[in-house]
Design an enzyme around this catalytic site. Sequence first.
Site, PDB file in Angstrom:
ATOM      1  CB  CYS A   1     -16.272   4.424 -29.203  1.00  0.00           C
ATOM      2  SG  CYS A   1     -15.336   4.063 -30.793  1.00  0.00           S
ATOM      3  CD  GLU A   2     -16.695   3.743 -23.212  1.00  0.00           C
ATOM      4  OE1 GLU A   2     -17.257   4.313 -22.309  1.00  0.00           O
ATOM      5  OE2 GLU A   2     -17.242   2.583 -23.340  1.00  0.00           O
TER       6      GLU A   2
ATOM      7  CE1 TYR B   1      -8.983   2.789  -9.117  1.00  0.00           C
ATOM      8  CE2 TYR B   1      -7.031   2.957 -10.202  1.00  0.00           C
ATOM      9  CZ  TYR B   1      -7.828   2.006  -9.402  1.00  0.00           C
ATOM     10  OH  TYR B   1      -7.444   0.631  -9.193  1.00  0.00           O
TER      11      TYR B   1
ATOM     12  N   GLY C   1       0.927  -1.223  -0.024  1.00  0.00           N
ATOM     13  CA  GLY C   1       0.054  -0.174  -0.010  1.00  0.00           C
ATOM     14  C   GLY C   1       0.700   1.431   0.219  1.00  0.00           C
TER      15      GLY C   1
ATOM     16  CE1 TYR D   1      -2.411  -2.849  -8.649  1.00  0.00           C
ATOM     17  CE2 TYR D   1      -1.292  -1.252  -7.886  1.00  0.00           C
ATOM     18  CZ  TYR D   1      -1.789  -2.422  -7.702  1.00  0.00           C
ATOM     19  OH  TYR D   1      -1.499  -3.037  -6.432  1.00  0.00           O
TER      20      TYR D   1
ATOM     21  NE  ARG E   1      -3.111   4.092 -11.158  1.00  0.00           N
ATOM     22  CZ  ARG E   1      -2.949   5.003 -10.985  1.00  0.00           C
ATOM     23  NH1 ARG E   1      -2.574   5.981 -11.790  1.00  0.00           N
ATOM     24  NH2 ARG E   1      -3.364   5.408  -9.675  1.00  0.00           N
TER      25      ARG E   1
ATOM     26  CD  GLU F   1       0.473  -9.164   1.644  1.00  0.00           C
ATOM     27  OE1 GLU F   1      -0.730  -8.324   1.246  1.00  0.00           O
ATOM     28  OE2 GLU F   1      -0.083 -10.369   2.373  1.00  0.00           O
ATOM     29  N   PRO F   2       4.551  -5.422  -0.780  1.00  0.00           N
ATOM     30  CG  PRO F   2       6.715  -4.646  -1.134  1.00  0.00           C
ATOM     31  CD  PRO F   2       5.973  -5.670  -0.267  1.00  0.00           C
ATOM     32  N   GLY F   3       3.419  -3.562  -3.854  1.00  0.00           N
ATOM     33  CA  GLY F   3       3.257  -3.901  -5.398  1.00  0.00           C
ATOM     34  C   GLY F   3       3.612  -2.489  -5.917  1.00  0.00           C
TER      35      GLY F   3
HETATM   36  C1  LIG Z   1      -3.108  -5.136  -4.031  1.00  0.00           C
HETATM   37  C2  LIG Z   1      -2.502  -5.513  -2.782  1.00  0.00           C
HETATM   38  C3  LIG Z   1      -1.192  -5.379  -2.442  1.00  0.00           C
HETATM   39  C4  LIG Z   1      -0.469  -4.339  -3.127  1.00  0.00           C
HETATM   40  O1  LIG Z   1      -0.901  -3.238  -2.802  1.00  0.00           O
HETATM   41  P1  LIG Z   1       0.051  -2.039  -3.471  1.00  0.00           P
HETATM   42  O2  LIG Z   1      -0.671  -0.530  -3.226  1.00  0.00           O
HETATM   43  O3  LIG Z   1       0.323  -2.050  -4.897  1.00  0.00           O
HETATM   44  O4  LIG Z   1       1.465  -1.937  -2.694  1.00  0.00           O
HETATM   45  C5  LIG Z   1      -0.901  -6.041  -1.258  1.00  0.00           C
HETATM   46  N1  LIG Z   1      -1.661  -7.003  -0.423  1.00  0.00           N
HETATM   47  C6  LIG Z   1      -2.946  -7.304  -0.934  1.00  0.00           C
HETATM   48  C7  LIG Z   1      -3.759  -8.121  -0.418  1.00  0.00           C
HETATM   49  C8  LIG Z   1      -3.473  -6.585  -2.130  1.00  0.00           C
HETATM   50  O5  LIG Z   1      -4.788  -6.875  -2.448  1.00  0.00           O
END
Ligand SMILES: *Cc1c(COP(=O)(O)O)cnc(C)c1O
Length: 425
Positions: free
Chosen positions: A353-354, A317, A240, A381, A313, A274-276
């Site tokens: 077409c949006e 959003y 997150g 994303y 995105r 869990e960094p994404g």
């Molecule tokens: C999407 C997600 C993440 C990663 O979130 P980021 O904002 O990209 O870091 C981690 N854990 C879970 C369960 C998620 O659904």
Amino acid sequence: MDDHFNYQNKQLHVEQVALADIAALHGTPCYVYSRAALTTGFRQFSDALQGRDHLICYAVKANSNLAILNVFARLGAGFDIVSGGELQRVLAAGGDARKVVFSGVGKTVAELRMALEANILCFNVESAAELDRLNEVAGSMGKVAAISLRVNPDVDAKTHPYISTGLKQNKFGVAYTEAVALYRKAHAMPNLRITGMDCHIGSQLTETSPFIAAVEKVLVLVDALADEGIALEHLDLGGGLGICYQDEAPPAIADYIAALLGALQGRTQKLILEPGRVLVGNAGVLLTRVEYIKPGEEKNFAIVDAAMNDLMRPALYDAYHDILPVDNNPLPQACEGTSAKTPSIFEIVGPICETGDFIGHARELAIAPFSLLAVMSAGAYGMSMSSNYNTRPRAAEVMVDGKTVHLVRERETVQQLIAGEKIIA
Ligand SMILES: *Cc1c(COP(=O)(O)O)cnc(C)c1O
């Protein structure tokens, strides 16, 4: 912009490669990733966690290209998956199933079986019904599943409502007030083994305070469980952490980790994160070409060859992405006097077409047909949320490593798109 994306002689480069050369080689639209940027981000996590038992589980959904997963796997990453498909990607990329945690509210029987078969590290269970199902599936396979409960700490992540997950009203995790009772239930199930606790409160957080609030609430539960003789081996604090798209000022990775470690107050459980987005977002750009300039009565449009199907995105959003010219020299016309063309304000839109098909609003750019643009901060994303709307084959993906350009996903073809379709008699 950082070291990995910069202008050299007014030409935008990724590491040592001019984006214009990539467009010439592989066409547009095209996602371009910097291996060095991926590596730097991952190392910031592992350096900040040095000396502490930990596992960095990259959240695959942010960008699931095999080359990216492989770069992280080679750096020692684990993976946070949300589907059986993502598990297959991790395995295909050389990732270690023993470092995989499986999140998500809707795991099917087939997905649970697949993950048990692969011997993943932990299931992040999100409901009482999932506990029952997992216990049953594991039992039928003669296995014991390692679990943590994803607890919903009911804290406000102060982010976009669509990417906020830790409030009571969200569908994610088990209710804070029910967590201890569910742990007791899990404890009594023969084919489950409790190993941890998990929370993930949302995405694109730009302050540490919601993370700290979540940790504090999680620790209350951890202590309550310890009092009942349920000891946890790991704490998974989710992902997150946000990135800078425009003018946000998220904490640096090291400061974020320091804040988490502070809030953990000397707990010795293995720490899983869990960094994404923060690992990939600013490591990628979407390279696109201007097709048409369409002056309007109220607005000028620059119609580009990337669209909301490539990068959803903005439409989803109302997200902001910086848009930079690949060639930062003045346009040739600007030098010719009579047809002098100064920068104008453009709506940067795709061909779909949006009306929601835009990449950016009111951007001041000096561009002409066939100019190349880089949509910045598109590594997270972007490709992973792309679709084939309007029968648009998905973009090519390229990874730059120093001076070398690797094509890591070929541009999709229409043949591939229609391959599974049938006309009836
Ligand atoms: C999407 C997600 C993440 C990663 O979130 P980021 O904002 O990209 O870091 C981690 N854990 C879970 C369960 C998620 O659904």
